[in-house]
Design a protein around this motif. Structure first.
Motif, PDB file in Angstrom:
ATOM      1  N   VAL A  10     -13.249   0.783  -3.284  1.00 38.96           N
ATOM      2  CA  VAL A  10     -13.221   1.004  -1.843  1.00 38.96           C
ATOM      3  C   VAL A  10     -12.449  -0.107  -1.138  1.00 38.96           C
ATOM      4  CG1 VAL A  10     -14.646   1.248   0.220  1.00 38.96           C
ATOM      5  CG2 VAL A  10     -15.434   2.177  -1.949  1.00 38.96           C
TER       6      VAL A  10
ATOM      7  N   LEU B  90      -1.366   6.985  -0.420  1.00 37.40           N
ATOM      8  CA  LEU B  90      -2.773   6.604  -0.232  1.00 37.40           C
ATOM      9  C   LEU B  90      -3.124   6.669   1.248  1.00 37.40           C
ATOM     10  CD1 LEU B  90      -5.478   5.472  -1.230  1.00 37.40           C
ATOM     11  CD2 LEU B  90      -4.536   3.199  -0.987  1.00 37.40           C
TER      12      LEU B  90
ATOM     13  N   LYS C 140     -18.587   2.173   4.554  1.00 38.22           N
ATOM     14  CA  LYS C 140     -18.959   3.334   3.734  1.00 38.22           C
ATOM     15  C   LYS C 140     -20.475   3.484   3.660  1.00 38.22           C
ATOM     16  CE  LYS C 140     -14.676   4.167   2.273  1.00 38.22           C
ATOM     17  NZ  LYS C 140     -14.008   3.451   3.351  1.00 38.22           N
TER      18      LYS C 140
ATOM     19  N   ILE D  98       0.847  -1.195   0.000  1.00 37.81           N
ATOM     20  CA  ILE D  98       0.000   0.000   0.000  1.00 37.81           C
ATOM     21  C   ILE D  98       0.877   1.238   0.000  1.00 37.81           C
ATOM     22  CG2 ILE D  98      -1.602   1.335   1.407  1.00 37.81           C
ATOM     23  CD1 ILE D  98      -3.338  -0.850   1.550  1.00 37.81           C
ATOM     24  N   ASN D  99       0.576   2.126  -0.936  1.00 40.40           N
ATOM     25  CA  ASN D  99       1.398   3.317  -1.126  1.00 40.40           C
ATOM     26  C   ASN D  99       1.205   4.307   0.030  1.00 40.40           C
ATOM     27  OD1 ASN D  99       2.165   5.946  -2.244  1.00 40.40           O
ATOM     28  ND2 ASN D  99       2.485   4.738  -4.094  1.00 40.40           N
TER      29      ASN D  99
ATOM     30  N   PRO E 163     -10.163   8.669  -3.977  1.00 40.30           N
ATOM     31  CA  PRO E 163      -8.856   8.068  -3.667  1.00 40.30           C
ATOM     32  C   PRO E 163      -9.015   6.553  -3.501  1.00 40.30           C
ATOM     33  CG  PRO E 163      -9.721   9.301  -1.782  1.00 40.30           C
ATOM     34  CD  PRO E 163     -10.622   9.580  -2.944  1.00 40.30           C
ATOM     35  N   ASN E 164      -8.211   5.775  -4.184  1.00 42.54           N
ATOM     36  CA  ASN E 164      -8.323   4.318  -4.085  1.00 42.54           C
ATOM     37  C   ASN E 164      -6.978   3.697  -4.337  1.00 42.54           C
ATOM     38  OD1 ASN E 164      -8.192   3.217  -7.069  1.00 42.54           O
ATOM     39  ND2 ASN E 164      -9.355   5.120  -7.113  1.00 42.54           N
ATOM     40  N   ARG E 165      -6.884   2.449  -3.939  1.00 40.44           N
ATOM     41  CA  ARG E 165      -5.627   1.734  -3.981  1.00 40.44           C
ATOM     42  C   ARG E 165      -5.130   1.498  -5.402  1.00 40.44           C
ATOM     43  NH1 ARG E 165      -4.662  -3.811  -0.669  1.00 40.44           N
ATOM     44  NH2 ARG E 165      -2.583  -4.121  -1.498  1.00 40.44           N
TER      45      ARG E 165
ATOM     46  N   GLU F  35      -3.662  10.151   2.221  1.00 40.12           N
ATOM     47  CA  GLU F  35      -4.934  10.656   1.709  1.00 40.12           C
ATOM     48  C   GLU F  35      -6.114  10.155   2.534  1.00 40.12           C
ATOM     49  OE1 GLU F  35      -6.152  10.429  -2.521  1.00 40.12           O
ATOM     50  OE2 GLU F  35      -4.071  10.989  -2.881  1.00 40.12           O
ATOM     51  N   LEU F  36      -6.056   8.857   2.886  1.00 42.19           N
ATOM     52  CA  LEU F  36      -7.134   8.291   3.691  1.00 42.19           C
ATOM     53  C   LEU F  36      -7.178   8.953   5.060  1.00 42.19           C
ATOM     54  CD1 LEU F  36      -6.875   4.490   2.846  1.00 42.19           C
ATOM     55  CD2 LEU F  36      -8.651   6.071   2.156  1.00 42.19           C
TER      56      LEU F  36
END
Lengths: 322, 589
Positions: B65, A48, A85, A44-45, B143-145, A51-52
């Motif tokens: 997601v 990201l 979500k 996982i970058n 934003p997503n992986r 951002e999350l």
């Protein structure tokens, strides 16, 4: 009366504020956050994750997050679940019916078993019914719910008489409507027994003491002197008066509707709120946790209010200031 | 009243018997697509229900997601990609694209889509869906992986539609794992999701609530489509009547009618469901194999040994020379000197009885591990790395070379007379790991080294490793396997999971600089032998320098009901990766 109700409802606000603040503070003190499992994955970058973090507000101090949440709650927006979500209210509504169903069946079990048994036990104190129910009640009170749940699961697995958890069978979707109802009833038996047994014992002990108290009253002697049958005396005159204190426990029962089955649900794989809340705690999905805390607190206060009102309604001696 | 309830109890078992599965619904029939893919499997028969269980809950059915394996697993059942990875051969095979051309610049890929394929609602699948999918992934509102996986140095790929059945993808630089990465991208239906994409609510589309209320809106190109979802209970998939594969007699796959997944609380519940015959397949951990095997005959299943798993376990020392905000070093300087000395790390490695770990902790169901990849990763595993067999004498020699001396009190001291002692942190949730830590402590005592064990909550441990750096040694595992590109965050000195010294601005040592170079080089060529050569060297350096002291890898086991045919068990990933080809002569479980 109206001012009394309003005053009680107003007391809800500071209490909710304090409890949510406490829960929020504790959760932010707990190590890690919702993104910890994501951080531990190797592909996982970091951009990201940043951002999350920003989109969840996790990059801000906890009191700022809390203030933001509180602001939204004022607009009746309880936030959304980070995991699913989906708005928290929707998620709770999705899981609540199963929990309410289980709470109601176990409450029903507790009352239908406890009331006649308590009256019969108190009618002859020291008689065999009294001794047997006392022994059984102490036994039931002594066993923790989760252990009883484990025993039930073990029994179900051993004998195959009952399903090992869940609320419906694998082929539930393919059954006729009447078979679906039976299917659910069949799955409810064990959880109801596990959750209801403690209730039976508790109610039984309280009610037996009340009935014994009332039996000493002069109006009972008067009723007997009038030549009423023992059955009428016990179930019409004694029971109605002895039930008053039980009405005040309705409040707790209502609060327990959503929260009482958390342990049992998790042990017995029951698809209700308990599992949702437990998982949300473990994942630190904070708005789901806060949402369920708000619902639990509100139910407790509203439940207490209702039992106070019920008491006033049933007992003319109780009156609240205007 | 009591008598009545007793009677009720007595008839219950009968009720249960009446509820035995008898699922029968006619399958919808549609003409096969012009570009149908003919599976080369044994001819089977349609029908049957495949039942499995999964711990936890899908958090979404939206691929943009999804960040967890559970959700991604369900999504891959109904969303197919341009290409698919054959789990057994570990090669790329045609998926929704029948063929592709790679231009001589090695950056331009032209995909020819399978003609006649339809979504599960009957709407034709076309190049517009491919373009839409990439548009959605790259949109900054979402934003997503995948957006990060599908870019090189922060630069996106370009996607153009040539005609209805042809798309061209161009990468800004040569990007080695292109086909594998594109193979993981489930393509989205433009005609269904474009409204949500336009109004900014795409991340809320296909959430668990919609899956529960309107399961048919989750359009499928894969072998299955969603039939129903009951939170915390089960997910039912049914055969997709528009699936694009058929067997050699022209019977549309999949053979099975339904795929039912029980959602259970945790891995124990899942294992128990299999052991009591309730489910058809289950991955088993080595410590569960023996007792489950005893039920094999009764419930008609077999337990298979898949060989080494892709999971690695290792110990490392904190080599971070930095200081915290109050100016205190993360690691006391004299300990940092031990940890950064390669001879010290090699001595520790020689002092670990890995065969003993395999016997004592894994019940003989595993093997020693010497490098970052396990043999499960057939395509990339390098068997010729440096090994550190159990040899306390060699350990002592290496320690003496590095200036350590054993005192008369049987305690090891460094040159300055400091007693060698450190705290090993690991997470408390993993019992096998905790047992290994205890065995490691015993091994180290033989060398005169005192190891204190600290079992932490996973969140606390990750915090120490990634944020506060205030620890001496750690023990964790990573799931390896797959393309080397997946390991960049571990091997590269800039990496977030370069745990012994993460997020370096410039490489601290020459060998870390060399690894950085190799990891970058392997990423920028499409030639497999060249990439393999580079990645072999990375594995060799990792074993020589031992920043991670690798321990053991457990074997992976799976249990499977004997009634299923066409099973091909891959070394990695899902056991039933070819679920569309499975069939059974026995329709009831």
């Amino acid at each position: 009366m109206t001012t009394f109700i309003l005053r009680r409802l107003a007391s809800l606000l500071p209490m909710l504020l304090a409890v949510t603040l406490l829960v929020f503070g504790l959760m932010s003190l707990a190590p890690g956050d919702f993104l910890t499992p994501v951080k531990a994955q190797r592909d996982i970058n970091p951009a990201l994750i940043a951002e999350l973090q920003k989109s969840f507000g996790l990059d801000r101090p906890w009191y700022e997050q809390y203030a933001l949440w509180l602001g939204n709650v004022l607009h009746l927006d309880f936030g959304y679940s980070w995991t699913y979500k989906v708005p928290v209210a929707q998620l709770i509504a999705q899981r609540a019916p199963a929990t309410i169903l289980l709470s109601l069946t176990s409450l029903l079990l507790a009352w239908t078993l406890a009331i006649p048994l308590a009256v019969l036990a108190a009618a002859r104190p020291g008689g065999w019914i009294d001794r047997a129910t006392s022994a059984a009640a102490y036994f039931a009170l002594a066993i923790p719910e989760f252990f009883l749940a484990l025993l039930a699961v073990w029994m179900a697995a051993r004998t195959g008489w009952f399903p090992i958890g869940g609320l419906t069978s694998l082929d539930h979707d393919f059954l006729s409507p009447s078979a679906r109802v039976l299917d659910i009833a069949y799955h409810l038996i064990l959880p109801t027994l596990v959750l209801g047994l403690g209730g039976v014992a508790g109610t039984l002990r309280v009610l037996r003491a009340n009935v014994l108290d009332v039996l000493q009253a002069e109006y009972i002697t008067a009723a007997r002197a009038k030549g009423l049958s023992e059955k009428v005396v016990l179930f019409r005159h004694v029971l109605r008066n002895a039930l008053n204190p039980l009405l005040s426990t309705i409040g707790y029962a209502l609060a327990g509707l959503l929260s009482g089955s958390l342990l049992v649900e998790n042990v017995m794989n029951y698809p209700g709120l308990g599992r949702l809340v437990y998982e949300a705690f473990i994942r630190e999905d904070q708005f789901v946790v806060l949402g369920s805390v708000v619902v639990g607190c509100s139910l407790l206060i509203i439940g207490n209010l209702i039992s106070d009102l019920a008491l006033a309604w049933s007992d003319p001696r109780v009156r609240y200031g205007r | 009243m009591p008598r009545h309830s007793l009677l009720f109890l007595a008839i219950l078992p009968l009720l249960g018997a009446a509820c035995a599965p008898k699922i029968k619904e006619a399958r919808e029939s549609n003409p096969l697509p012009a570009g149908v893919d003919t599976a080369q499997n044994e001819i089977g028969r349609r029908g049957g229900v495949f039942i499995d269980s999964t711990p936890g809950e899908p958090s979404t059915f939206n691929p943009l997601v999804s960040e967890d394996a559970t959700s991604s697993g369900f999504i891959s059942l109904f969303l197919d990609s341009l290409v698919r990875n054959n789990a057994v051969t570990q090669e790329v095979e045609p998926g929704l694209a029948t063929r592709w051309e790679i231009a001589p610049d090695h950056k331009t890929f032209t995909f020819h889509l399978r003609p006649g394929v339809c979504w599960s609602d009957g709407h034709p699948f076309s190049a517009d869906d491919v373009v839409f999918t990439f548009q959605a992934i790259y949109d900054t509102r979402y934003p997503n992986r995948a957006a990060f996986d599908l870019s090189v140095d922060g630069k996106k790929f370009t996607v153009e539609k040539i005609d209805d059945l042809t798309v061209r993808l161009t990468t800004p630089e040569i990007y080695a794992p292109f086909l594998e990465t594109v193979g993981g991208v489930g393509l989205l239906p433009r005609h269904e999701l474009e409204p949500a994409f336009r109004d900014g609510s795409l991340l809320k589309a296909w959430n668990v609530s919609i899956a529960q209320k309107e399961p048919r809106r989750l359009l499928a190109t894969g072998a299955f489509r969603l039939r129903s979802y009951q939170p915390a209970e089960r997910i039912v998939f049914e055969a997709n009547p528009h699936y694009w594969r058929a067997d050699s007699q022209g019977v549309r796959l999949p053979y099975v009618d339904y795929l039912v997944t029980k959602l259970v609380k945790d891995a124990n519940a899942s294992t128990l469901a299999f052991a009591t015959g309730q489910t058809d397949a289950e991955g088993l951990s080595p410590d569960n194999v023996a007792w489950i095997d005893r039920y094999a005959k009764r419930y008609g299943f077999s337990v298979f040994n898949r060989g080494p798993s892709p999971n690695t376990g290792f110990i490392w020392f904190n080599q971070n020379p930095g200081r915290d905000t109050s100016g205190k070093p993360f690691v006391p300087p004299h300990k940092l000197a031990w940890f950064t000395d390669r001879r010290f790390r090699q001595a520790i490695s020689h002092g670990i009885d890995r065969d003993g770990l395999v016997r004592g902790v894994l019940f003989g169901r595993g093997q020693p591990l010497w490098g970052p990849e396990t043999p499960a990763n057939k395509k990339w595993y390098n068997p010729n790395v440096t090994q550190y067999p159990y040899d306390p004498a060699r350990s002592r020699a290496l320690l003496a070379q590095a200036g350590f001396q054993m005192g008369s009190d049987q305690k090891l001291r460094d040159r300055a007379g400091n007693v060698v002692e450190f705290t090993l942190n690991t997470n408390q949730e993993n019992q096998l790991r905790a047992n290994m830590a205890t065995a490691f402590k015993e091994n180290m005592r033989d060398l005169g080294i005192t190891v204190n064990l600290s079992f932490l909550d996973f969140g606390t441990l990750v915090g120490k490793i990634q944020d506060s750096y205030d620890y001496e040694a750690g023990m964790l595992g990573l799931t390896g396997g797959g393309d080397p590109a997946g390991g960049i965050s571990v091997f590269s000195s800039k990496g977030r999971l370069h745990q012994w010294h993460p997020n370096q601005k410039t490489p601290a040592t020459p060998w870390e600089a060399r690894i950085d170079q190799l990891m970058s080089d392997q990423l920028h060529t499409l030639d497999y032998p060249t990439r393999k050569k580079y990645f072999d060297e990375v594995q060799k350096i990792m074993s020589d320098e031992t920043p991670y002291i690798y321990l053991v890898t457990a074997n992976a086991y799976v249990g499977l009901k004997d009634r299923w045919k066409n099973i091909r068990i891959p070394p990695l990933g899902s056991l039933v990766w070819n679920l569309d080809e499975l069939w059974t002569p026995l329709l009831t479980p």
